[in-house]
Every structure is written in C-alpha cells, then in structure tokens.
Scaffold this motif. Structure first.
Motif, PDB file in Angstrom:
ATOM      1  N   TYR A 196       1.508  -7.021  10.804  1.00  9.80           N
ATOM      2  CA  TYR A 196       0.242  -7.584  11.279  1.00  9.80           C
ATOM      3  C   TYR A 196       0.318  -9.091  11.494  1.00  9.80           C
ATOM      4  O   TYR A 196      -0.370  -9.862  10.814  1.00  9.80           O
ATOM      5  N   ASP A 200      11.858   3.283   4.414  1.00 10.01           N
ATOM      6  CA  ASP A 200      11.516   1.857   4.497  1.00 10.01           C
ATOM      7  C   ASP A 200      12.695   1.084   5.062  1.00 10.01           C
ATOM      8  O   ASP A 200      13.851   1.434   4.839  1.00 10.01           O
ATOM      9  N   TYR A 239      -2.291  -6.224  17.453  1.00  9.41           N
ATOM     10  CA  TYR A 239      -2.408  -5.411  16.232  1.00  9.41           C
ATOM     11  C   TYR A 239      -3.570  -4.425  16.343  1.00  9.41           C
ATOM     12  O   TYR A 239      -3.427  -3.232  16.086  1.00  9.41           O
ATOM     13  N   ILE A 296       0.840  -1.205   0.000  1.00  8.97           N
ATOM     14  CA  ILE A 296       0.000   0.000   0.000  1.00  8.97           C
ATOM     15  C   ILE A 296       0.875   1.254   0.000  1.00  8.97           C
ATOM     16  O   ILE A 296       0.589   2.223  -0.700  1.00  8.97           O
ATOM     17  N   ASN A 309       2.570   4.785   7.174  1.00  7.12           N
ATOM     18  CA  ASN A 309       1.986   3.570   6.588  1.00  7.12           C
ATOM     19  C   ASN A 309       2.686   2.289   7.049  1.00  7.12           C
ATOM     20  O   ASN A 309       2.048   1.237   7.091  1.00  7.12           O
ATOM     21  N   THR A 348      -1.619  -7.494  -0.702  1.00  8.88           N
ATOM     22  CA  THR A 348      -0.309  -6.829  -0.754  1.00  8.88           C
ATOM     23  C   THR A 348       0.756  -7.915  -0.565  1.00  8.88           C
ATOM     24  O   THR A 348       0.413  -9.046  -0.166  1.00  8.88           O
ATOM     25  N   VAL A 407      -6.487  -6.270   2.298  1.00  5.27           N
ATOM     26  CA  VAL A 407      -6.028  -5.809   0.984  1.00  5.27           C
ATOM     27  C   VAL A 407      -4.954  -6.772   0.481  1.00  5.27           C
ATOM     28  O   VAL A 407      -4.090  -7.201   1.265  1.00  5.27           O
TER      29      VAL A 407
HETATM   30  P1  NAD Z   1       3.438  -4.869   3.441  1.00  4.35           P
HETATM   31  O1  NAD Z   1       3.976  -5.843   4.440  1.00  4.35           O
HETATM   32  O2  NAD Z   1       3.003  -5.394   2.109  1.00  4.35           O
HETATM   33  O3  NAD Z   1       4.482  -3.690   3.228  1.00  4.35           O
HETATM   34  C1  NAD Z   1       4.925  -2.970   4.353  1.00  4.35           C
HETATM   35  C2  NAD Z   1       6.148  -2.137   4.041  1.00  4.35           C
HETATM   36  O4  NAD Z   1       6.539  -1.532   5.281  1.00  4.35           O
HETATM   37  C3  NAD Z   1       7.334  -2.980   3.557  1.00  4.35           C
HETATM   38  O5  NAD Z   1       7.990  -2.309   2.495  1.00  4.35           O
HETATM   39  C4  NAD Z   1       8.228  -3.086   4.791  1.00  4.35           C
HETATM   40  O6  NAD Z   1       9.615  -3.197   4.487  1.00  4.35           O
HETATM   41  C5  NAD Z   1       7.930  -1.765   5.497  1.00  4.35           C
HETATM   42  N1  NAD Z   1       8.226  -1.826   6.934  1.00  4.35           N
HETATM   43  C6  NAD Z   1       7.893  -2.809   7.808  1.00  4.35           C
HETATM   44  N2  NAD Z   1       8.398  -2.541   9.026  1.00  4.35           N
HETATM   45  C7  NAD Z   1       9.059  -1.358   8.918  1.00  4.35           C
HETATM   46  C8  NAD Z   1       9.815  -0.568   9.825  1.00  4.35           C
HETATM   47  N3  NAD Z   1      10.002  -0.943  11.101  1.00  4.35           N
HETATM   48  N4  NAD Z   1      10.364   0.580   9.370  1.00  4.35           N
HETATM   49  C9  NAD Z   1      10.202   0.964   8.081  1.00  4.35           C
HETATM   50  N5  NAD Z   1       9.513   0.248   7.177  1.00  4.35           N
HETATM   51  C10 NAD Z   1       8.952  -0.901   7.585  1.00  4.35           C
HETATM   52  O7  NAD Z   1       2.229  -4.104   4.195  1.00  4.35           O
HETATM   53  P2  NAD Z   1       0.818  -3.604   3.627  1.00  4.35           P
HETATM   54  O8  NAD Z   1      -0.102  -4.764   3.561  1.00  4.35           O
HETATM   55  O9  NAD Z   1       1.024  -2.752   2.436  1.00  4.35           O
HETATM   56  O10 NAD Z   1       0.312  -2.705   4.870  1.00  4.35           O
HETATM   57  C11 NAD Z   1       0.686  -1.347   5.011  1.00  4.35           C
HETATM   58  C12 NAD Z   1      -0.078  -0.722   6.164  1.00  4.35           C
HETATM   59  O11 NAD Z   1      -1.480  -0.894   5.974  1.00  4.35           O
HETATM   60  C13 NAD Z   1       0.226  -1.304   7.550  1.00  4.35           C
HETATM   61  O12 NAD Z   1       0.228  -0.275   8.503  1.00  4.35           O
HETATM   62  C14 NAD Z   1      -0.950  -2.234   7.799  1.00  4.35           C
HETATM   63  O13 NAD Z   1      -1.205  -2.436   9.167  1.00  4.35           O
HETATM   64  C15 NAD Z   1      -2.061  -1.457   7.126  1.00  4.35           C
HETATM   65  N6  NAD Z   1      -3.183  -2.313   6.743  1.00  4.35           N
HETATM   66  C16 NAD Z   1      -2.995  -3.293   5.818  1.00  4.35           C
HETATM   67  C17 NAD Z   1      -4.065  -4.106   5.480  1.00  4.35           C
HETATM   68  C18 NAD Z   1      -3.908  -5.206   4.465  1.00  4.35           C
HETATM   69  O14 NAD Z   1      -4.814  -6.052   4.379  1.00  4.35           O
HETATM   70  N7  NAD Z   1      -2.847  -5.251   3.701  1.00  4.35           N
HETATM   71  C19 NAD Z   1      -5.311  -3.912   6.093  1.00  4.35           C
HETATM   72  C20 NAD Z   1      -5.457  -2.906   7.043  1.00  4.35           C
HETATM   73  C21 NAD Z   1      -4.376  -2.102   7.363  1.00  4.35           C
END
Ligand code: NAD
Length: 249
Positions: free
Chosen positions: A92, A37, A153, A18, A88, A188, A186
């Motif tokens: 999780y 990141d 979470y 995302i 962002n 991802t 979502v």
């Molecule tokens: P993802 O795991 O696909 O990507 C996350 C990115 O964050 C990665 O590039 C990772 O390297 C980076 N990251 C992780 N820990 C880090 C840290 N300590 N410092 C810097 N970067 C860091 O995640 P996503 O699914 O795209 O989710 C992004 C956000 O959206 C999160 O906050 C998640 O809780 C929220 N979210 C996701 C969903 C879903 O279903 N994907 C649903 C609700 C909320």
C-alpha cells in the motif's frame, strides 16, 4: 457451538502483520495452515507450532504465476487439496496519482489484484471437486473512503471487491463462498514502517471513527474465523468492513 472440521488453509503474506494473525487463528481453529510469503515465515511457524498446530511455509511471490504454481504443487503434494484460501499479501504505497508511474501502478496491481487470479486458479478446482471451499480476499476501507495518495491501491482493492461479487455467483452452487474483508487503518509492521505515522493518519482517522482507537490485527480475527467456517455457508459475495466504524458502508 458448532464443532469445526479440520481443513487445509492457505494464507498469503502470512509471514507478518495481519496475515500472521490469520495463519495463527486458522491454526487455532484446528486447521492445517500453509503460508506463502515473499519473506521468511519462521516467526509464524513458531507461533503455530507453540499453539500445537500444523504448519508449512514456502517462499512465494504471489504476483509471479510460476512462483504460485510451485507453491501450489508443494502444498497439494503435502496436504492434498486446499479448502480455505485467504488472499492477504498486499502492498500500500502512498503516492499521488500524478507521481505514480506505470511501473508502480503495475506493481500494485500485480501484487494486490493479479495475485488473486493466480492463487484462485491454483486452488479453486480442488474446492469445486470436493464441494466445499472458502475464499477470503483482503480489500480495504479505502474503497469506501477514497483517501488521497491511494488511487492505484484503492483501484486494486475495488478490483478485489468486484472479484468476490462475481466469482461468488459462479461457484455458489458448488459449496464455495467468496468474500472480502475491508479493514480500516491497522497497526502492522507495514503501516508502522510506512509514511502513515509521519502523515499523522493513525490520529487523524480517530476523529471520524465511531470507536476511538486504532485497529490492531486481533480486531480482524473473528471475521476471518467466521467467514471460513461452516456457519458462514449462506453468506457470499460480500465485503465486511471492519474499521471501528470509520466508513459506515
Ligand atoms: P504487512 O506489510 O505488515 O505484511 C504483509 C506481508 O505480505 C509481509 O509478510 C510481506 O512479506 C508479504 N508480501 C508482500 N508482498 C508479497 C508478495 N508479492 N508475495 C508474497 N508475500 C508478499 O501488511 P499488512 O498491513 O498486514 O496488510 C496485509 C493486507 O491487509 C494487505 O492486503 C493490505 O492491503 C490489507 N490492508 C491493510 C491495512 C492496514 O492498515 N494494515 C488496511 C486495509 C487493508
């Protein structure tokens, strides 16, 4: 249609998923984007450059105050102050509460909630000084639905919702808005490589969702674009649920 002013935007966790979508969208909206990141953000940089945008990225662990201080110094050296901050980065893990040890609890809080403190401390003063700012934090529809295996979470995302509600009141008079986006599940890299598939969550949620398909990052881009725009100036302290009508909050 309102003309966008070019601004400087920081997106954490913008190397994938995302966050990568947010970084590209904000660049397409005309903003200069700085990505923080833990991993490489080369793919995001490439996408933004191909779209004609300006981008900077640096390795940063958002849960580590020193790492955030270093990132903030690099960004402000390059671009001056930051106008838009999108928190962002997040993790999780799905683990029942009784199997959640203290280290796991702390890690989830460090990355999902404490990071919001560190990054906001770094960039809010510049926003206040310039009388304009947009802070967007990633919450989650799990706050509204409370699924099993996600106590830590969901507590961290509830913390984020409390954060936006109250910080909004402190900075509203200075042209800074603070809002959250709460997505449902979502597709991802994170969810596709986690237990979500094996647990059948992508299909299970569709029974309750009003819109019968799984969310993709593109579904969130209009929301982040709006919340970071001038036109969202009168909306603050809110959590926008974008989940295909799963949790009708
Ligand atoms: P993802 O795991 O696909 O990507 C996350 C990115 O964050 C990665 O590039 C990772 O390297 C980076 N990251 C992780 N820990 C880090 C840290 N300590 N410092 C810097 N970067 C860091 O995640 P996503 O699914 O795209 O989710 C992004 C956000 O959206 C999160 O906050 C998640 O809780 C929220 N979210 C996701 C969903 C879903 O279903 N994907 C649903 C609700 C909320």
């Amino acid at each position: 249609q309102a003309q966008r002013t070019k601004r400087v935007a920081v997106v954490t966790g913008g190397g994938a998923g995302i966050g990568q979508g947010y970084a590209l969208r904000l660049a397409r909206d005309g903003h200069t984007v700085a990505v923080a990141d833990l991993g490489p953000a080369d793919a995001t940089e490439k996408l933004i450059r191909e779209a004609g945008g300006e981008v900077f990225s640096a390795r940063c662990d958002v849960s580590d105050p020193d790492s955030v201080t270093g990132f903030a110094a690099a960004v402000t050296d390059r671009f001056g102050h930051v106008d838009i901050l999108v928190h962002n980065a997040g993790i999780y893990p799905i683990v029942p509460f009784e199997e959640t040890d203290w280290a796991t609890w702390r890690r989830i809080m460090d990355i999902n909630l404490d990071s919001v403190f560190h990054l906001t401390k770094a960039f809010l003063p510049g926003m206040r000084q310039h009388g304009w700012g947009r802070i967007v934090v990633m919450a989650s529809a799990t706050f509204h639905s409370g699924p099993p295996g996600m106590v830590a979470y969901t507590a961290s995302k509830g913390g984020v919702i409390g954060f936006v509600r109250t910080l909004a009141a402190e900075v509203g008079a200075h042209g800074v808005t603070v809002n959250a986006i709460a997505p449902g599940l979502v597709r991802t890299p994170g969810t596709l490589s986690g237990p979500q598939q094996e647990l059948g969550l992508f299909d299970a949620l569709l029974a309750t969702q009003a819109i019968k398909r799984t969310g993709v990052p593109e579904d969130l881009m209009g929301t982040v674009s709006f919340l970071t725009s001038d036109e969202a100036a009168f909306m603050t302290g809110q959590t926008l649920v974008v989940d295909g009508g799963f949790a009708r909050a």
